[in-house]
Design a protein around this motif. Structure first.
Motif, PDB file in Angstrom:
ATOM      1  N   UNK A   1       3.855 -11.103  -2.207  1.00 58.95           N
ATOM      2  CA  UNK A   1       5.102 -10.521  -1.702  1.00 58.95           C
ATOM      3  C   UNK A   1       5.236  -9.084  -2.150  1.00 58.95           C
ATOM      4  N   UNK A   2       5.609  -8.193  -1.186  1.00 61.77           N
ATOM      5  CA  UNK A   2       5.862  -6.780  -1.528  1.00 61.77           C
ATOM      6  C   UNK A   2       7.305  -6.627  -1.993  1.00 61.77           C
ATOM      7  N   UNK A   3       8.270  -7.157  -1.215  1.00 59.68           N
ATOM      8  CA  UNK A   3       9.678  -7.056  -1.561  1.00 59.68           C
ATOM      9  C   UNK A   3      10.520  -7.827  -0.563  1.00 59.68           C
TER      10      UNK A   3
ATOM     11  N   UNK B   1      -2.648  -2.800  11.545  1.00 60.05           N
ATOM     12  CA  UNK B   1      -2.987  -4.137  12.056  1.00 60.05           C
ATOM     13  C   UNK B   1      -3.556  -5.029  10.960  1.00 60.05           C
ATOM     14  N   UNK B   2      -3.019  -6.248  10.906  1.00 62.66           N
ATOM     15  CA  UNK B   2      -3.550  -7.245   9.984  1.00 62.66           C
ATOM     16  C   UNK B   2      -3.258  -6.976   8.521  1.00 62.66           C
ATOM     17  N   UNK B   3      -2.341  -6.060   8.210  1.00 60.33           N
ATOM     18  CA  UNK B   3      -2.117  -5.715   6.799  1.00 60.33           C
ATOM     19  C   UNK B   3      -0.861  -6.374   6.232  1.00 60.33           C
TER      20      UNK B   3
ATOM     21  N   UNK C   1      -3.862  -8.804   3.317  1.00 62.11           N
ATOM     22  CA  UNK C   1      -5.197  -8.310   2.954  1.00 62.11           C
ATOM     23  C   UNK C   1      -5.212  -8.063   1.453  1.00 62.11           C
ATOM     24  N   UNK C   2      -6.402  -7.751   0.914  1.00 60.39           N
ATOM     25  CA  UNK C   2      -6.547  -7.417  -0.513  1.00 60.39           C
ATOM     26  C   UNK C   2      -6.696  -5.905  -0.607  1.00 60.39           C
ATOM     27  N   UNK C   3      -5.684  -5.188  -1.073  1.00 65.04           N
ATOM     28  CA  UNK C   3      -5.762  -3.720  -1.111  1.00 65.04           C
ATOM     29  C   UNK C   3      -6.735  -3.243  -2.191  1.00 65.04           C
TER      30      UNK C   3
ATOM     31  N   UNK D   1      -9.893   2.000   0.263  1.00 69.08           N
ATOM     32  CA  UNK D   1      -9.002   1.909   1.410  1.00 69.08           C
ATOM     33  C   UNK D   1      -7.923   2.992   1.321  1.00 69.08           C
ATOM     34  N   UNK D   2      -6.967   2.946   2.329  1.00 64.97           N
ATOM     35  CA  UNK D   2      -5.877   3.923   2.354  1.00 64.97           C
ATOM     36  C   UNK D   2      -4.986   3.762   1.143  1.00 64.97           C
ATOM     37  N   UNK D   3      -4.395   4.873   0.717  1.00 67.26           N
ATOM     38  CA  UNK D   3      -3.549   4.851  -0.477  1.00 67.26           C
ATOM     39  C   UNK D   3      -2.126   4.407  -0.164  1.00 67.26           C
ATOM     40  N   UNK D   4      -1.703   4.439   1.149  1.00 74.21           N
ATOM     41  CA  UNK D   4      -0.355   3.991   1.548  1.00 74.21           C
ATOM     42  C   UNK D   4      -0.381   3.596   3.022  1.00 74.21           C
ATOM     43  N   UNK D   5       0.673   2.811   3.451  1.00 74.39           N
ATOM     44  CA  UNK D   5       0.765   2.330   4.829  1.00 74.39           C
ATOM     45  C   UNK D   5       2.220   2.459   5.294  1.00 74.39           C
ATOM     46  N   UNK D   6       2.428   2.921   6.617  1.00 80.82           N
ATOM     47  CA  UNK D   6       3.766   3.054   7.208  1.00 80.82           C
ATOM     48  C   UNK D   6       4.026   1.844   8.103  1.00 80.82           C
ATOM     49  N   UNK D   7       5.265   1.279   7.968  1.00 78.39           N
ATOM     50  CA  UNK D   7       5.649   0.157   8.814  1.00 78.39           C
ATOM     51  C   UNK D   7       7.054   0.407   9.354  1.00 78.39           C
ATOM     52  N   UNK D   8       7.385  -0.157  10.582  1.00 77.59           N
ATOM     53  CA  UNK D   8       8.726  -0.125  11.171  1.00 77.59           C
ATOM     54  C   UNK D   8       9.256  -1.550  11.198  1.00 77.59           C
ATOM     55  N   UNK D   9      10.507  -1.744  10.663  1.00 73.34           N
ATOM     56  CA  UNK D   9      11.095  -3.061  10.544  1.00 73.34           C
ATOM     57  C   UNK D   9      12.424  -3.095  11.292  1.00 73.34           C
ATOM     58  N   UNK D  10      12.655  -4.199  12.081  1.00 70.96           N
ATOM     59  CA  UNK D  10      13.906  -4.380  12.808  1.00 70.96           C
ATOM     60  C   UNK D  10      14.672  -5.541  12.198  1.00 70.96           C
TER      61      UNK D  10
END
Length: 906
Positions: free
Chosen positions: A424-426, A448-450, A462-464, A469-478
């Motif tokens: 869990x992230x948050x 995708x798939x993250x 996934x296992x960061x 891999x990338x140091x950060x990821x952007x997501x949009x939440x509704x």
């Protein structure tokens, strides 16, 4: 330089990982000369005993490039040394047991004992001591001990029944020279003795009171035992008893009644009590008709209280007030409805409906709103409380229904690398004007798939990995509320870098030659770690029994093999030929420089490389040879051990003790000369065992070969006048005429190569029976002439009855060639001192005490000496027979059921 990391380690027998770094050219080309490291220290001496070498090394620190000078080919240097750790003194076994004596009987002889070399002297050690020892033996004839007479019997050990009594004697003359001491110093016999004693009783005590005050009873009395009975004695009774009868009748007596007690109940119907007691109990057949307790009812049910009664006091429940014994409900009044409305909201006042128009305690009122409005700010129901206040409804209002959410919150926007999928992230929360709305969350866009959302929680799928891999990821939440209104927001999820533990370690070389020197380098350790640019420190958790050590990242040998080279066996800790000592596993802990530092424990296998081992355990099975044995007679079989399978060992003699022995068929030590015990009783040789390895190695050992004495025939015989009647030249014996029987003619002597040989002689021709040997080496006259002397016992063979002292046994006459001679008689041998001569009469002594049962015959030697000039004598042995006579009994035995009793006469 460039690097790559391990994404998956080899497993299940898969191929090992390739190299993880690569080097490429860069920049221009500058001339650089070769650079050598400094010399290492000199190593151990190559020989543990004798001349050897010590070696030091240096390596290339930097190779020549771009036309620079090449390195010198001198990479190692040797210096001479002499081993000092292998010196070993000779070690021998303990002495063996003594051999048999060279003579028997009472003569003095010699006996021998051996010991053998267990470890030969090595490398200048002390030489072996003598291996053969001798001592004198014999020279002592067995003599048995002599007892003194028994003393008197002791008293009987029992005073009541069967026992024992004893008598003792001591040794008068102790046994010697292997003689025995027959018999015992203690005599024992059974005895019986009964000393009967009755007990003694004291005076009677007084009678006790009668046990029953109402009817028949008993009285008792006692008396003490002053002296206990002994040995079947008797004892009278110590307890007395008699019957008694008595009647004492009395009625009981009671007190007056006491006062009534308080009522037993204060909030219920109870009891009052009063009591009286017995002051005098009834006796025997007396009477006691009185009750001791009385009671009556008291109090009322619940103490007249309508609700609560406690310890006689009335009280009411909450929401009621007391009026005498009654409880009356209290009114809260009509509920007040205010005009509360939150800022920015559209509200209306709610209406209510109640269950009780008097609004008494526990009455309930329900709020309702007009159509299109929802009830907010409190409960839809209020209750009249015991405090006469309605439950709180100060902010209860009717509010216009659903509005869109205004914001989305995420409790955490960071995730640690290497977190497992599903972490869990948050958790999401939503700001919504309609607080009663519920919300659902969806991903509008993301890598995708993250990521994925379950409920209101954001999870990774996934296992960061921070490094790959990338140091950060952007997501949009509704966020969508329960009325269908929604709000969308962008979040950035950041990957946190963590220090990661090393994943593997390798050893640059995984072999070491068997029997290595101290500090021999095995190889260098290299560590694999996902985090680049880390440095590592190493520690040894398992050193394979102390065999290896660490010097930085280098694995080295920790135990020298000098003792193994010298002794072999359990001293060898690195042994190619041993199934348990040719492969070792060490455990190394590699710890990185990260924060916090992490470690990895790896097991490394080290194999031993085979080299030639020297032969060991040189043995000779057989250490003796008989003197006179032919050349090539086997002494013993050579054997040795060599850990190198398939090698052959060649045996040779380094020192053959003057050509006395040689090796035959590369297996046997055999005689090269004929051994002679009389000139040399043992030989010392040195044997060498050499293997066919490369280089060839050897071991040598000293052995002592004992020569066994063999019987050899005499080489010459001579007839001498030693002890003879007359003197004559060797081998020309003479004797005077008329020599009497047993006259010594001469002595035969012989020469024998065996120094300690015992010679016996016999006559092949005795001149018609005229001569004989006296049992040793003296030749004597054998046949007696008609004129040979003789001593004659008058009356035949001498004999005497037992128990006769100072008794005449017989008289002697002497046969003599000179008939005019007279003779005197003496006893020259009487071992028991039982006899004496009185003139020509043989008598027993005054203390002879001859006892047929103890000894039935005696041998004595009687000498008859004539009155001629010079006086001559003749000796003869006589056997005196003791005749048995009937003797009076000495004791009587009585046998019965109580045992046996012996009585001694007198």
């Amino acid at each position: 330089m460039r690097y790559r990391t391990v994404t998956r380690s080899a497993s299940g027998g898969g191929a090992a990982c390739p190299v993880l770094s690569d080097t490429g050219k860069c920049g221009g080309c500058c001339t650089q000369n070769c650079l050598l490291n400094s010399w290492s220290g000199y190593g151990d001496c190559s020989s543990s005993c004798g001349a050897g070498t010590r070696t030091r090394h240096r390596n290339v620190a930097r190779s020549a490039s771009c036309g620079g000078s090449a390195c010198s080919n001198t990479r190692s240097q040797n210096i001479a040394c002499v081993g000092s750790g292998g010196a070993r003194n000779c070690q021998v076994n303990s002495w063996g047991g003594w051999g048999g004596c060279s003579v028997s009987g009472c003569a003095t002889g010699v006996r021998y004992r051996n010991r053998y070399v267990r470890v030969n002297a090595y490398c200048g050690g002390a030489a072996c001591p003598t291996l053969l020892s001798h001592s004198t033996c014999g020279g002592c004839c067995p003599t048995n001990c002599v007892w003194n007479s028994y003393n008197s019997w002791t008293g009987c050990s029992a005073t009541c029944g069967s026992g024992s009594r004893y008598r003792y004697r001591s040794v008068k003359t102790t046994a010697s020279c292997g003689g025995s001491c027959v018999g015992s110093g203690t005599g024992t016999e059974e005895c019986t003795q009964n000393i009967v004693k009755n007990c003694v009783l004291g005076n009677w005590g007084t009678w006790t009171p009668c046990t029953n005050p109402c009817g028949s009873g008993t009285q008792s009395r006692t008396r003490p035992v002053v002296t206990q009975a002994q040995c079947r004695g008797t004892c009278g009774s110590t307890n007395g008893r008699k019957i008694c009868t008595q009647y004492i009748n009395k009625d009981c007596q009671v007190t007056d009644w006491g006062g009534w007690t308080a009522c037993s109940e204060k909030c219920a119907v109870g009891k009052n009590y009063r009591y009286r007691r017995i002051t005098s109990a009834l006796v025997c057949q007396g009477k006691c008709p009185y009750a001791l307790t009385d009671s009556k009812d008291c109090g009322t049910a619940n103490g007249c209280c309508e609700q609560n009664c406690n310890n006689g006091m009335c009280s009411c429940k909450p929401g009621y007030k007391k009026s005498g014994c009654k409880c009356i409900a209290i009114s809260c009044g009509a509920p007040a409805v205010g005009s509360y409305c939150p800022t920015g909201k559209t509200c209306k006042t709610p209406t209510y409906t109640c269950t009780d128009t008097q609004y008494l305690f526990l009455s309930m009122c329900s709020f309702t709103c007009p159509s299109g409005y929802g009830l907010n700010g409190g409960s839809s129901v209020v209750i009249c409380q015991a405090s006469l206040v309605w439950t709180d409804h100060s902010q209860t209002h009717c509010e216009l229904l659903n509005k869109a959410p205004t914001n989305i919150g995420l409790s955490n926007t960071y995730i640690k690398e290497n977190s497992p999928s599903g972490t869990a992230v948050g958790s999401f929360t939503t700001n919504d004007p309609n607080p009663s709305d519920t919300h659902s969350y969806t991903l509008v866009s993301s890598a995708p798939g993250k990521f994925y959302i379950s409920g209101s929680t954001l999870y990774i799928s996934f296992v960061p990995n921070y490094e790959t891999q990338a140091k950060s990821y952007a997501i949009d939440v509704k966020s969508t509320d329960s009325g269908g209104m929604s709000y969308t927001k962008k979040f950035t999820i950041t990957i946190q870098d963590l220090n990661e533990k090393p994943t593997a370690c390798q050893l640059s070389s995984t072999t070491v030659q068997e029997n290595p020197m101290l500090n021999t380098v095995v190889g260098a350790i290299k560590t694999s770690d996902p985090d680049t640019a880390q440095t590592f420190r190493y520690s040894l958790l398992d050193s394979a029994g102390g065999r290896f050590k660490l010097d930085g990242s280098t694995v080295k040998v920790a135990v020298p093999s000098s003792r193994c080279i010298a002794d072999g066996g359990t001293a060898c800790l690195y042994n190619f030929e041993s199934a348990t000592l040719n492969r070792f596993t060490i455990t190394v802990r590699t710890t990185d420089s990260g924060s916090p530092s992490l470690y990895y424990d790896c097991k490394l296998t080290i194999d031993t490389r085979n080299i030639n081992d020297q032969p060991r355990n040189l043995q000779l099975a057989g250490y003796t040879i008989k003197e006179g044995s032919a050349i090539d007679t086997r002494v013993g079989t050579l054997s040795s051990s060599d850990e190198d399978i398939g090698q052959t060992v060649t045996y040779s003699i380094v020192d053959d003790d003057g050509g006395s022995f040689k090796v035959l068929q590369n297996k046997f030590i055999v005689a090269a000369k004929v051994a002679n015990f009389e000139t040399k009783t043992s030989h010392h040789i040195t044997v060498k065992a050499t293997d066919n390895g490369s280089p060839a190695l050897y071991v040598q050992k000293d052995f002592t070969i004992t020569v066994l004495d063999a019987k050899e025939a005499p080489v010459s015989i001579q007839f001498t006048s030693t002890g003879a009647q007359t003197s004559f030249g060797t081998n020309s014996p003479t004797i005077k005429e008329n020599a009497v029987k047993n006259t010594v003619v001469g002595t035969i002597v012989a020469s024998d190569p065996d120094l300690n040989a015992k010679l016996t002689f016999s006559l092949d021709d005795n001149a018609g029976g005229r001569f004989a040997l006296d049992g040793a080496s003296n030749v004597v006259c054998k046949a007696a002439s008609a004129s040979d002397p003789d001593i004659i016992s008058v009356g035949g063979a001498p004999h005497v009855k037992e128990n006769l002292n100072n008794f005449v046994i017989t008289s002697f006459l002497t046969k003599d060639q000179d008939p005019a001679n007279t003779h005197t008689y003496t006893i020259t041998l009487d071992p028991d001192n039982k006899f004496k001569m009185v003139g020509s009469r043989l008598m027993t002594t005054a203390t002879a005490n001859l006892n047929y049962e103890a000894k039935s015959s005696y041998s004595i030697v009687v000498r008859a000496t004539d009155n001629g000039i010079p006086a001559q004598f003749y000796e003869k042995t006589f056997t005196i027979t003791v005749n048995d006579v009937n003797e009076v009994p000495t004791s009587v035995s009585l046998t019965g059921s109580k045992g046996e009793r012996k009585f001694t006469a007198g």
